[in-house]
Structures are given as structure tokens and as C-alpha cells.
Design an enzyme around this catalytic site. Structure first.
Site, short mmCIF file in Angstrom:
data_model
loop_
_atom_site.label_atom_id
_atom_site.label_comp_id
_atom_site.label_asym_id
_atom_site.label_seq_id
_atom_site.Cartn_x
_atom_site.Cartn_y
_atom_site.Cartn_z
N HIS A 152 -0.08 3.36 -10.51
CA HIS A 152 -1.02 3.84 -9.48
C HIS A 152 -0.23 4.61 -8.41
CE1 HIS A 152 -3.97 3.67 -6.28
NE2 HIS A 152 -4.74 2.79 -6.87
N ARG A 198 0.93 -6.68 -9.72
CA ARG A 198 1.44 -6.04 -8.50
C ARG A 198 1.69 -7.06 -7.38
NH1 ARG A 198 -3.43 -2.62 -5.50
NH2 ARG A 198 -5.05 -4.19 -5.65
N GLU A 237 -2.80 8.74 -11.05
CA GLU A 237 -2.39 7.50 -11.69
C GLU A 237 -2.43 7.67 -13.21
OE1 GLU A 237 -5.13 4.56 -10.04
OE2 GLU A 237 -5.40 5.84 -8.28
N ARG A 252 0.84 -1.21 0.00
CA ARG A 252 0.00 0.00 0.00
C ARG A 252 0.87 1.26 0.00
NH1 ARG A 252 -4.84 0.62 -1.49
NH2 ARG A 252 -5.71 -0.94 -0.07
N ASP A 259 -12.62 9.71 -6.38
CA ASP A 259 -12.23 8.50 -7.11
C ASP A 259 -12.73 8.67 -8.55
OD1 ASP A 259 -11.48 6.01 -7.92
OD2 ASP A 259 -12.65 4.89 -6.42
C1 BG6 Z 1 -7.98 3.41 -7.35
C2 BG6 Z 1 -9.40 3.06 -7.66
O1 BG6 Z 1 -7.26 3.44 -8.52
O2 BG6 Z 1 -7.43 2.41 -6.49
C3 BG6 Z 1 -10.19 2.99 -6.34
O3 BG6 Z 1 -9.97 4.01 -8.54
C4 BG6 Z 1 -9.53 1.98 -5.42
O4 BG6 Z 1 -11.53 2.64 -6.62
C5 BG6 Z 1 -8.06 2.36 -5.23
O5 BG6 Z 1 -10.20 2.00 -4.17
C6 BG6 Z 1 -7.29 1.39 -4.34
O6 BG6 Z 1 -7.40 0.08 -4.80
P1 BG6 Z 1 -6.75 -1.11 -4.02
O7 BG6 Z 1 -7.14 -2.38 -4.74
O8 BG6 Z 1 -5.26 -0.90 -4.05
O9 BG6 Z 1 -7.27 -1.06 -2.61
#
Ligand code: BG6
Length: 299
Positions: A167, A99, A271, A76, A212
Site C-alpha cells: 500500500h 501491518r 498500491e 500512516r 479510491d
Molecule cells: C486504501 C483503501 O487502500 O486504503 C481505502 O482503498 C482506505 O478505502 C485506505 O481508506 C486507507 O486505509 P487505512 O486502513 O490505512 O486507513
């Protein structure tokens, strides 16, 4: 590249830079890069850039203090590499498998300008709906962070239809004080409270609740103006038609087990990729390269 080859390279590397393979959090293998001007860290899992910093400045990339570091679990923060699909998919990992997989370290190249490039490769594991394809990812660490994701369709008789996205989580002083510029007039899918299609009217997007949004048909450079850190982050891209802007805000932050309740204040995701209506179709044998350059200037 094997660990032995890397350690051999380490002995030969130039005085102005260094690359080491070390154990990162959770014992996961991590490539640590240092140039005369900057440092970076890249986990082999997900070829995930978790750190980039110009010496003497705040880090560019946000990492959650609650991130898990376990095999096959997304990290994360930093730059999750989203491929070959974006978002949820029934019965399969959200945001694709790339990922979560351990990539192979391929090459380490000291460049003329003092930057260092590190490249990674991943073969597709063969999941229904996707023929064989090869993914290569080059990370150039210098006075900017430049990323290049190449996907080659290895099938002989079948198109490859896929999405890609870098991302990127950026460090900011306070999300509520930001202005995100470059998307005025762009169509987007607003994913908060269902999917609604809208057009961006703001010159400067501000954040005061969950955001979002998937902006599409845009190759524009995006700037994150951060008065708290007195800097403008620049996101420049090539072969990318989508930009996603995301901040989970209060309720979603609380609902995510690997994200601190208050961490939404100190981050924003901008992103770059090709998702949703901009998904890509690659003919057999063809290659598609997504390029993103991240830098900042002071204000
Ligand atoms: C973003 C999405 O790119 O990633 C969101 O648009 C999502 O909807 C976010 O919540 C995080 O995603 P993840 O799978 O890493 O929790």
C-alpha cells in the site's frame, strides 16, 4: 536475527553500505540502511518501509506528520504491508494483521551491484478463517526499491485464500497536478460513494476529488507523472493483478486522526497486489511471491 548478530554484522559490513538497528519514532525498532546511492528505513512493526531516498533527490515515500508509532497500530505513510485481507473485516483489524505485528529480522545481504537486501519473517497468529502460513518479505535498497513478499501455505490439507497488497504512499508536489498512466481500458471498483464497477477511459488519471479505486486484472506498469517534482515514479510489478489508486482528498483527510488536514496535497497511493476479485488461493505447501519495483526518472 538477534540484536547481537546485527551488531556483529555491522562490524563486518562493506565500506559502501551500512545497516543499523536503531530506535525509531515511539521507540519502535527500526532498520536503517545506507548504500552508496540511497537510504531506507524499515520498522520491524509491519516490516514497514517508512523511507526511501536516492541521495540528492526528494524522498520517494510520503510519511504523515501525524502518524502514530505505537505497538499494534498501523503506521500512516511509507509502505503498509497488507495481508491476509484488504479493507475492513468485521470485528478485525482493517487491511489484515501483518501491518500491525512485529516481524523478525531474518537476513541482511550485501548484493554484487552495491545494493543491500534485508529480509523479515512473520508466522501467522492463527485467526479464524486462516490456516497456518509463513510470510517472508525482502526489501532490496539500491538505485531502486525492490520488494518481494512470499507467502507459503503451511497447512497440509487446506487451501489458503488471501489478499495481499503493498500500500505504497508516494511523495508528490501537488496531487491535483499529477497524471497517473498505465490503467486505460482497465476495469475497476470505484469505492467512492458506494461500490460501482467502471472501466477506466483516461490515458492519464487526474485527481480533483477523493479517489479510491481498485483496478483489477491488470499487471501493467503504472507511472506517476509529477510535473512539480519533475519526475516520473515507476511502479513495476510481478504476480500482481490489482492496482489501487487512493487519495483521501479534503473531507476524508480531515476525518483521519493520523493524517494532516492538508497532507492530501503531497501524496498519492498507488498500491500493488491481489485484492477483491483477484484474491489468491494457495494449495497446501505452495508459495506465492509478489514482486514490486519502485524507481523514478527525471522529466
Ligand atoms: C486504501 C483503501 O487502500 O486504503 C481505502 O482503498 C482506505 O478505502 C485506505 O481508506 C486507507 O486505509 P487505512 O486502513 O490505512 O486507513
Amino acid at each position: 536475527m538477534t540484536t547481537e548478530q546485527l551488531s556483529d554484522w555491522s562490524k563486518r559490513q562493506p565500506a559502501s553500505g551500512a545497516v543499523h538497528l536503531v530506535k525509531g519514532h515511539g521507540g519502535l525498532p527500526l532498520v536503517r540502511v545506507e548504500t552508496a546511492t540511497s537510504t531506507a528505513e524499515i520498522y520491524l512493526q509491519g516490516a514497514h518501509v517508512s523511507h526511501f531516498q536516492i541521495k540528492g533527490q526528494e524522498p520517494m515515500l510520503f510519511m504523515s506528520g501525524k502518524s502514530r508509532f505505537e505497538p499494534n497500530i498501523p503506521i500512516r505513510g511509507g509502505i503498509p504491508l497488507i495481508l491476509p485481507w484488504f479493507g475492513p473485516r468485521e470485528g478485525l483489524a482493517a487491511h489484515g494483521w501483518a501491518r500491525n505485528k512485529a516481524w523478525d529480522l531474518q537476513t541482511i545481504t550485501p548484493e554484487q551491484d552495491g545494493s543491500i537486501s534485508v529480509s523479515f519473517v512473520l508466522e501467522s497468529p492463527g485467526i479464524s478463517g486462516f490456516g497456518p502460513f509463513k510470510s517472508e518479505y525482502a526489501v532490496n535498497v539500491g538505485t531502486a526499491l525492490s520488494l518481494e513478499l512470499r507467502v507459503t501455505n503451511q497447512a497440509t490439507d487446506q487451501d489458503l485464500v488471501f489478499e495481499n497488497c503493498l500500500h505504497t504512499y508516494f511523495v508528490v508536489k501537488e496531487a491535483a497536478d499529477l497524471a497517473v498512466a498505465g490503467l486505460k481500458g482497465t476495469r475497476y471498483l470505484d469505492k467512492v460513494g458506494g461500490i460501482t464497477e467502471r472501466t477506466e477511459t483516461a490515458e492519464f488519471i487526474t485527481i480533483s476529488s477523493e479517489v479510491d479505486r481498485v483496478y483489477y486484472d491488470t499487471a501493467a506498469r503504472v507511472e506517476i507523472i509529477d510535473p512539480g517534482l519533475k519526475r516520473i515514479i515507476r511502479v513495476e510489478k510481478l504476480n500482481s493483478q490489482s492496482t489501487v489508486v487512493w487519495n483521501p482528498w479534503i473531507a476524508k483527510a480531515k476525518a483521519m486522526p493520523d493524517f494532516g488536514d492538508e497532507e492530501y496535497h503531497g501524496m498519492v497511493c498507488v498500491e500493488s497486489g491481489n485484492v477483491g476479485p483477484n484474491r489468491l488461493t494457495l494449495a497446501p505447501g505452495k508459495t506465492e511471491t509478489l514482486k514490486v519495483r519502485l524507481s523514478f526518472t527525471g522529466i
